[in-house]
Motif scaffolding. Structure first.
Motif, PDB file in Angstrom:
ATOM      1  N   LEU A   3       2.047   1.828  -3.533  1.00  0.00           N
ATOM      2  CA  LEU A   3       0.930   2.343  -4.340  1.00  0.00           C
ATOM      3  C   LEU A   3       0.629   3.792  -3.989  1.00  0.00           C
ATOM      4  N   ALA A   4       0.760   4.134  -2.716  1.00  0.00           N
ATOM      5  CA  ALA A   4       0.536   5.532  -2.317  1.00  0.00           C
ATOM      6  C   ALA A   4       1.524   6.447  -3.036  1.00  0.00           C
ATOM      7  N   ARG A   8       1.492   2.386 -12.395  1.00  0.00           N
ATOM      8  CA  ARG A   8       0.323   3.223 -12.110  1.00  0.00           C
ATOM      9  C   ARG A   8       0.694   4.694 -11.916  1.00  0.00           C
ATOM     10  N   ARG A  38      -4.931  12.043  -9.827  1.00  0.00           N
ATOM     11  CA  ARG A  38      -3.641  12.688  -9.506  1.00  0.00           C
ATOM     12  C   ARG A  38      -3.743  14.197  -9.686  1.00  0.00           C
ATOM     13  N   ARG A  42      -5.190   4.015   3.040  1.00  0.00           N
ATOM     14  CA  ARG A  42      -5.181   2.737   2.337  1.00  0.00           C
ATOM     15  C   ARG A  42      -6.445   2.583   1.488  1.00  0.00           C
ATOM     16  N   TYR A  88      -7.557   4.102  -5.865  1.00  0.00           N
ATOM     17  CA  TYR A  88      -6.721   4.691  -6.920  1.00  0.00           C
ATOM     18  C   TYR A  88      -6.092   3.594  -7.783  1.00  0.00           C
ATOM     19  N   ALA A  89      -5.532   2.594  -7.111  1.00  0.00           N
ATOM     20  CA  ALA A  89      -4.810   1.551  -7.846  1.00  0.00           C
ATOM     21  C   ALA A  89      -5.739   0.752  -8.751  1.00  0.00           C
ATOM     22  N   PHE A 111      -8.115   4.950   0.076  1.00  0.00           N
ATOM     23  CA  PHE A 111      -7.933   5.772  -1.117  1.00  0.00           C
ATOM     24  C   PHE A 111      -6.958   5.116  -2.089  1.00  0.00           C
ATOM     25  N   VAL A 112      -5.839   4.606  -1.545  1.00  0.00           N
ATOM     26  CA  VAL A 112      -4.799   4.018  -2.396  1.00  0.00           C
ATOM     27  C   VAL A 112      -5.345   2.812  -3.158  1.00  0.00           C
ATOM     28  N   ARG A 169      -6.916   7.413 -13.120  1.00  0.00           N
ATOM     29  CA  ARG A 169      -5.828   7.713 -12.172  1.00  0.00           C
ATOM     30  C   ARG A 169      -5.250   9.097 -12.446  1.00  0.00           C
ATOM     31  N   LEU A 210      -5.169  15.869  -6.687  1.00  0.00           N
ATOM     32  CA  LEU A 210      -4.411  15.887  -5.430  1.00  0.00           C
ATOM     33  C   LEU A 210      -3.655  17.204  -5.303  1.00  0.00           C
ATOM     34  N   ALA A 227       0.678   7.610  -6.530  1.00  0.00           N
ATOM     35  CA  ALA A 227      -0.316   8.678  -6.688  1.00  0.00           C
ATOM     36  C   ALA A 227       0.325  10.059  -6.582  1.00  0.00           C
ATOM     37  N   ALA A 270       0.844  -1.206   0.000  1.00  0.00           N
ATOM     38  CA  ALA A 270       0.000   0.000   0.000  1.00  0.00           C
ATOM     39  C   ALA A 270       0.871   1.245   0.000  1.00  0.00           C
TER      40      ALA A 270
END
Lengths: 252, 76
Positions: free
Chosen positions: A17-18, A60, B63, B45, B51-52, B47-48, B59, B66, A21, A14
């Motif tokens: 993945l964070a 990603r 982004r 988590r 998003y993933a 949110f992640v 995505r 944000l 973003a 996680a």
């Protein structure tokens, strides 16, 4: 830290993945690289395939972030490079700031400096802990300058904690610095301890003591505005017996 | 996007404000020299994971929404 403590990769995945973003153009790249280095370390530490996870996750991300994460993947950079050092404690792994000075003591000073940190925090101080730091001769100006310089040059490692007491009334915050160093010999440790400047016109007071080849140096600011509870003499009185006990136990 | 707002901020995030709303870490939760668990981990988590699971285009939209205030909790 959670992934290492749980021995499960989900939190670290996680974490990667964070990072995907985050737009690398909008942050300091070093912050992104530091975070990626810590996540990599966590994955690697628990035996996960960090490289594969980074490559998979980075797909990603935006192009610049992806490039940074992919660079991390095949060439993992140690958390040491980002100024922190992983330390195993009874309560799991933590990371301490690493000043990257010489650090090769025969006993790890980290557990000892963390006990000193706990002692200060129990007293209401906020703290900042560093390993592989330096004990400056600025604090050790009494005694034979040549012998002191030789003793400091021979230190195999130093860790220190900065303590910031809670603000009391309008009194300004003052810093307490506690250094623990391993010297080349008992004589050198005693030389440093006895050379700590007890009172200085620039407004600090110090005390030092040694146990075998370990020495502990306490520096406290003492300003006219300090409330009595924060005066250096009061600080020394309050902490010195417990600090001596900690040093004695570590040297035993 | 409404789902993203809901997932990220549990309805607390304002449009035009940080997407992650009040998902910030307290100073003690950001410390590396000790460990405390944080409810912010679970919010981030969520949110992640959302998003993933989105398409590349979705995505990108997320982004773009944000802000700098969102980035640092994600880096933490």
């Amino acid at each position: 830290m959670k992934a290492i403590r749980d021995r499960q990769p989900e939190s670290a995945i996680a974490g990667v993945l964070a990072l995907t973003a985050v737009d690398a153009d909008c942050v300091d790249e070093r912050d992104l690289a530091s975070a990626a280095g810590l996540v990599w370390f966590a994955l690697d530490r628990i035996g996960a395939n960090a490289s594969a996870i980074f490559v998979d996750a980075s797909a990603r991300a935006c192009s610049k972030t992806r490039a940074i994460l992919e660079r991390m993947g095949p060439h993992p950079e140690s958390p040491f490079w980002f100024g922190v050092r992983p330390v195993d404690t009874d309560d799991g792994v933590v990371f301490l700031h690493d000043y990257q000075a010489r650090y090769s003591p025969t006993i790890d000073l980290s557990p000892l400096i963390l006990r000193v940190r706990d002692l200060l925090e129990d007293d209401g101080y906020s703290t900042h802990v560093c390993v592989a730091s330096d004990l400056s001769d600025y604090w050790v100006r009494c005694g034979d300058a040549v012998q002191t310089a030789k003793a400091i040059a021979g230190l195999s490692g130093t860790a220190h904690v900065s303590g910031y007491p809670p603000k009391i009334g309008k009194s300004r915050l003052e810093t307490l610095l506690i250094f623990i160093s391993e010297a080349a010999s008992e004589v050198d440790a005693a030389t440093i301890a006895s050379g700590v400047t007890p009172r200085d016109k620039e407004g600090f007071c110090g005390v030092g003591f040694a146990e075998r080849d370990l020495c502990l140096v306490v520096i406290a600011r003492e300003l006219p505005t300090s409330p009595p509870s924060l005066r250096a003499s009061a600080v020394f009185t309050r902490f010195e017996p417990r600090l001596r006990d900690l040093l004695h136990a570590a040297a035993a | 996007m409404d789902e993203a707002w809901a997932v990220a901020g549990e309805g607390r995030a304002r449009r035009g404000g940080p997407l992650l709303g009040d998902s910030v870490y307290a100073p003690d939760e950001e410390r590396l020299d000790s460990w405390v668990s944080s409810p912010t981990d679970d919010r981030l988590r969520s949110f992640v994971e959302f998003y993933a699971g989105q398409s590349e285009a979705e995505r990108r939209v997320l982004r773009d929404r944000l802000t700098c205030e969102d980035y640092y909790p994600l880096l933490t």
